[in-house]
Design an enzyme around this catalytic site. Structure first.
Site, short mmCIF file in Angstrom:
data_model
loop_
_atom_site.label_atom_id
_atom_site.label_comp_id
_atom_site.label_asym_id
_atom_site.label_seq_id
_atom_site.Cartn_x
_atom_site.Cartn_y
_atom_site.Cartn_z
CE1 TYR A 9 -3.44 2.83 0.73
CE2 TYR A 9 -2.02 3.43 2.28
CZ TYR A 9 -2.85 3.72 1.59
OH TYR A 9 -3.32 5.08 1.85
CE LYS A 55 -2.17 7.36 -1.36
NZ LYS A 55 -3.43 7.59 -1.76
#
Length: 315
Positions: A181, A185
């Site tokens: 994750y 980003k």
């Protein structure tokens, strides 16, 4: 990266009017995206919620109208994990211009196994980065038709110390959900800064601006039923955290300022004032690993190959 003095009297509770302007917020039906949409709707602008779920988008629209009487809020079907669906999403907008898009939608998985999108890409990388990369390509004509339009990309504090692994962009060798994750980003943030460089080189008036919400918790977020309901017990239990972090309503402030403030410039990073975790928005130095222009160029090339798109803007 350009830098200018901050507007001295920006008030997050007294936003400038924006009648006649149109903003698209991906993931505008929940979380920080909901509050970005609510705050932008209060300026008199038309706000389009990009969402996979029409029912949730309808509930969010109703919640916004209950807070902002007369709000012009619309829904566009959007599934960032399905690249083939994105041209139809842009057609469904029914617009000939777009003042800003806020790339906010995202997915965060907490546990294995590794999951893939319909296109065969790791799901978080596909949704958080590749989908927004391709959506920017399809929105380019609308944004280019609007002088001074803005592409606002929402990064995350989770990416601050997580450089990209260019040899394993999709975590095929070593899948750890939280790290994957964070890297998705990081990819989003590198994309936003590389896009700024390409926009400047093309002589475009469109701005690419990077923001992050700091620490934004549900338990500190005001209720917006049925979108979000905060119990008194949850609020009291987490009240001490309010000294360090904030609710998602405040987490929306950097993105809203990036859309509306005429002093904002492309290539800037906006985040909360206090240690990057809470407070009103301000510019901050671009994080060290995000300054790697070679990595950003390699990511762009890989993204172009994986999506079959190449966001470009005429001057």
């Amino acid at each position: 990266m350009s830098s200018v003095p901050e507007t001295p009297h920006w008030d997050v509770h007294r936003l400038p009017r924006a009648e006649g302007r149109c903003f698209l917020v991906t993931g505008g039906n929940a979380g920080i995206g909901y509050f970005v949409a609510e705050q932008l709707a209060a300026t008199g602008a038309t706000v389009v919620l990009g969402s996979r779920d029409p029912a949730r988008a309808g509930a969010a629209s109703a919640a916004i109208r209950s807070r902002v009487p007369g709000a012009d809020v619309r829904h566009a079907p959007l599934d960032l994990a399905d690249l083939a669906s994105l041209p139809a999403t842009v057609d469904a907008l029914g617009l000939d211009r777009l003042d800003a898009v806020v790339h906010n939608a995202g997915v965060a998985l907490d546990h294995p196994p590794r999951r893939e999108s319909v296109n065969g890409h790791e799901l978080m990388f596909a949704t958080n980065h590749l989908g927004h990369f391709a959506l920017t390509h399809h929105l380019a004509p609308l944004l280019a038709a609007t002088p001074g339009s803005r592409i606002v990309t929402t990064g995350s504090f989770a990416a601050k110390s997580e450089p990209l692994d260019l040899e394993d962009l999709q975590s095929t060798r070593d899948y750890r959900p939280k790290r994957t994750y964070a890297r998705s980003k990081t990819a989003q943030m590198l994309f936003a800064l590389e896009l700024d460089r390409r926009l400047r080189a093309a002589g475009s008036t469109t701005l690419s601006v990077l923001v992050h919400p700091g620490g934004a918790l549900d338990s500190l977020t005001p209720s917006r039923p049925p979108v979000h309901v905060r119990t008194a017990g949850a609020r009291l239990r987490h009240l001490p955290l309010g000294l360090v972090v904030q609710g998602k309503d405040a987490g929306a402030w950097p993105a809203v300022r990036a859309v509306l403030d005429p002093a904002v410039r492309g290539g800037q990073l906006w985040g909360p004032r206090a240690f990057g975790l809470r407070g009103t928005p301000r510019t901050e130095p671009v994080w060290g690993h995000l300054r790697d222009t070679a990595a950003a160029a390699r990511l762009w090339a890989a993204s172009r190959e994986l999506t079959g798109t190449d966001p470009s803007f005429a001057g």
